[in-house]
Design an enzyme around this catalytic site. Sequence first.
Site, short mmCIF file in Angstrom:
data_model
loop_
_atom_site.label_atom_id
_atom_site.label_comp_id
_atom_site.label_asym_id
_atom_site.label_seq_id
_atom_site.Cartn_x
_atom_site.Cartn_y
_atom_site.Cartn_z
N ASP A 54 10.20 -32.28 40.33
CA ASP A 54 10.55 -31.41 39.18
C ASP A 54 9.71 -30.47 38.16
O ASP A 54 8.63 -31.39 38.16
CB ASP A 54 11.88 -31.44 38.51
CG ASP A 54 12.97 -30.77 38.20
OD1 ASP A 54 12.58 -29.26 39.28
OD2 ASP A 54 13.28 -30.60 37.80
N HIS A 91 4.35 -24.29 43.46
CA HIS A 91 4.57 -25.60 44.13
C HIS A 91 2.97 -26.00 44.92
O HIS A 91 2.81 -26.69 44.66
CB HIS A 91 5.11 -24.76 45.29
CG HIS A 91 7.14 -24.18 45.11
ND1 HIS A 91 7.77 -25.49 44.11
CD2 HIS A 91 7.45 -23.41 45.78
CE1 HIS A 91 8.88 -24.76 44.39
NE2 HIS A 91 8.75 -24.13 44.55
N LEU A 99 0.92 -47.94 53.88
CA LEU A 99 2.06 -47.47 52.54
C LEU A 99 2.78 -46.64 53.59
O LEU A 99 2.21 -46.27 54.59
CB LEU A 99 1.89 -46.41 51.97
CG LEU A 99 2.27 -45.38 50.74
CD1 LEU A 99 2.75 -46.55 50.20
CD2 LEU A 99 1.24 -44.53 49.94
C1 FPP Z 1 11.14 -28.26 42.94
O1 FPP Z 1 10.79 -27.72 41.27
C2 FPP Z 1 10.69 -28.69 43.56
C3 FPP Z 1 10.25 -28.40 45.24
C4 FPP Z 1 11.66 -27.56 45.20
C5 FPP Z 1 9.48 -28.17 45.62
C6 FPP Z 1 8.74 -29.34 45.93
C7 FPP Z 1 7.77 -29.29 46.65
C8 FPP Z 1 6.04 -29.72 46.21
C9 FPP Z 1 5.44 -30.32 45.48
C10 FPP Z 1 5.06 -29.34 46.98
C11 FPP Z 1 4.97 -28.93 48.81
C12 FPP Z 1 5.65 -30.97 48.48
C13 FPP Z 1 5.24 -31.22 49.72
C14 FPP Z 1 5.26 -33.03 49.88
C15 FPP Z 1 3.74 -30.76 51.06
P1 FPP Z 1 11.53 -26.45 40.25
O2 FPP Z 1 11.17 -25.22 41.94
O3 FPP Z 1 12.84 -26.64 41.11
O4 FPP Z 1 10.86 -26.13 39.66
P2 FPP Z 1 11.96 -25.85 38.43
O5 FPP Z 1 13.07 -27.25 37.83
O6 FPP Z 1 11.04 -25.71 37.05
O7 FPP Z 1 12.27 -23.94 38.15
#
Ligand code: FPP
Length: 264
Positions: free
Chosen positions: A24, A41, A135
């Site tokens: 997050d 992201h 893993l």
């Molecule tokens: C939450 O942060 C994160 C996500 C919704 C996406 C997670 C994706 C990645 C880490 C990159 C790609 C991963 C792979 C496995 C290819 P948020 O956008 O909700 O953050 P915020 O709460 O600060 O808005």
Amino acid sequence: MSDELLRQVKVNGGLPAHVAIIMDGNGRWARERALPRPFGHKAGMQAVREVVEGALAAGVEVLTLFAFSQENWQRPADEIFALMELLEEYIAKEMAELKTRGVTVRFLGNLDRLPDSQRAAVERLMAHTGGGSRLALNICISYGGRAELARAARMLAEDACAGRLDPAEIDEDAVAARLYTADFPDPDLLIRTSGEMRISNFLLWQISYSELYVSDVCWPEFRKAELMAALRAYAGRQRKFGGLIQDMPPPIPEPSERRSGHGV
Ligand code: FPP
């Protein structure tokens, strides 16, 4: 990672076999830098590489990452598009390395909702890395904990209606066997980044007795050192599973305190 750090996390057998992570804070990380959210992201992808490396180095057996929730489909189309593109980019870039390192990748969630191109890519990665023994990397995509439980209930009902299952025999094992995670032990440790104190519909059944660790670091800045801090914190926990605290074994002595010639 230093031998000393590894020794610390493994002391008293305190290494979690299964670590789950709610990644997050990508959006906040981007906002703090006046960047569009997809940049957060993209930066988060590097953190994924880091934790896979860290899990391999520490000897974690299962790593489960929450990459895209069922609820995330409600986000603006351009953010969803960027996340889907990133997923494909990650697969293209990492597939060979993951295979070489002995990582078996599985995607957990309602994969039917993925666009064709990403669906083909995740299936390619699962097929290519199958059989890796170091893993198990589970990436939860289009995943919701309640939806997973509803799906398991539906499967139980179908089996009962078809006469394959006696309703009187439905127990916790029968439910667990119908979850996406059926092949894995429950997470020992659940990490959430960016300081938020929420479960967000993640692995609702499986985390019943997981130890929780919240890091203040936003996901794009999560590095091996943060993973090790979480593993160290876990090693210091006493798990009870609703019972009484077991006597902990004595700590492993420092190498300098050990006498040569003595069996351990
Ligand atoms: C939450 O942060 C994160 C996500 C919704 C996406 C997670 C994706 C990645 C880490 C990159 C790609 C991963 C792979 C496995 C290819 P948020 O956008 O909700 O953050 P915020 O709460 O600060 O808005």
